[in-house]
Design an enzyme around this catalytic site. Structure first.
Site, PDB file in Angstrom:
ATOM      1  N   CYS A  53       0.867  -1.170   0.000  1.00  0.00           N
ATOM      2  CA  CYS A  53       0.000   0.000   0.000  1.00  0.00           C
ATOM      3  C   CYS A  53       0.909   1.227   0.000  1.00  0.00           C
ATOM      4  CB  CYS A  53      -0.989   0.005   1.154  1.00  0.00           C
ATOM      5  SG  CYS A  53      -0.267   0.224   2.780  1.00  0.00           S
ATOM      6  N   CYS A  63      -4.315  -0.633  -2.065  1.00  0.00           N
ATOM      7  CA  CYS A  63      -4.771   0.728  -2.327  1.00  0.00           C
ATOM      8  C   CYS A  63      -4.458   1.059  -3.786  1.00  0.00           C
ATOM      9  CB  CYS A  63      -4.131   1.736  -1.374  1.00  0.00           C
ATOM     10  SG  CYS A  63      -2.402   2.105  -1.710  1.00  0.00           S
ATOM     11  N   CYS A 115       3.061   0.031  -8.647  1.00  0.00           N
ATOM     12  CA  CYS A 115       3.638  -1.300  -8.432  1.00  0.00           C
ATOM     13  C   CYS A 115       4.727  -1.576  -9.465  1.00  0.00           C
ATOM     14  CB  CYS A 115       2.545  -2.358  -8.518  1.00  0.00           C
ATOM     15  SG  CYS A 115       3.103  -4.013  -8.051  1.00  0.00           S
TER      16      CYS A 115
END
Length: 241
Positions: free
Chosen positions: A92, A165, A172
């Site tokens: 997150c 999230c 990512c």
């Protein structure tokens, strides 16, 4: 390990466990997915390390062709296998609330099946007290933890990477080994107003993550093909409570 025994005067001190733990750590660090052993009479002892009995014909070729399998150990020896734990990373933004709760649940509920960690794209200064509090209310001690940057886990091998999230999903990075990528978007409980509303938000986050992780651990994840694993885990974000 080959024909290791602990003398009677030194038994009960954990020497055998430390030897096995070291051997397993070395095997996993070398990239082994499964660890196989032969034992005449210690199968019960090895079960505590997650080893399970398998038929002799189910042993990998590299084991069946070894001197130990073909001659040093009798045909009556028990063949056991320990599957490498499924490695799960939860991401997150701050690594202070949702990802910490998810890591705690994977760690405590997954047992020896799962090796879990969490990280953040912009880690916070500390783990949110609301996360520590809600975990403690459910019997999970999660003190002394610190948020970590995603850079700290980027080079490790992960079977599953879960973002909780939207910001972490967008940021990512590419991980080695092409792990299964899953998005379990959840509202940030830390953004709820202080007081009872925030405690309720953390409780709701815990309940939803516990539902998804419990359902995930009921799946035969280790035996699933990556594409099937990804579909199954993604579906849990939309399943009815």
């Amino acid at each position: 390990l080959r024909s290791v025994a602990v003398t009677p005067g030194h038994r009960g001190a954990g020497i055998g466990k430390r030897l096995v733990d070291a051997a397993l750590a070395r095997a996993l660090a070398a990239g082994a997915r499964d660890v196989v052993l032969l034992t005449d009479d210690a199968h019960g002892w090895f079960e505590r390390f997650g080893f399970e009995r398998i038929p002799r014909e189910a042993a990998p070729a590299g084991v069946t062709q070894s001197d130990q399998f073909q001659g040093a150990c009798p045909e009556s020896a028990t063949v056991m296998c320990r599957r490498a734990p499924l490695s799960v990373l939860v991401l997150c933004t701050g690594n202070s609330a949702r990802s910490q709760v998810a890591e705690a649940l994977f760690t405590t509920r997954g047992g020896t099946r799962v090796r879990a960690a969490s990280a953040g794209t912009r880690p916070a200064a500390r783990v949110n007290p609301g996360a520590v509090e809600v975990l403690a209310c459910h019997g999970i001690a999660w003190t002394g933890r610190e948020p970590q940057n995603i850079d700290a886990v980027l080079d490790a091998r992960w079977d599953v990477v879960i973002t909780v999230c939207d910001n972490a999903k967008e940021a990512c990075p590419v991980f080695p080994g092409a792990p299964v990528l899953v998005h379990w978007g959840l509202p940030d409980p830390a953004e709820a107003p202080e007081g009872e509303a925030r405690r309720a938000a953390f409780e709701a986050t815990y309940d939803e993550l516990e539902r998804r992780i419990r359902a995930a651990l009921e799946l035969p994840l280790e035996a699933m093909e990556p594409a099937d694993r990804q579909r199954a885990l993604r579906a849990l974000a939309y399943a009815a409570v």
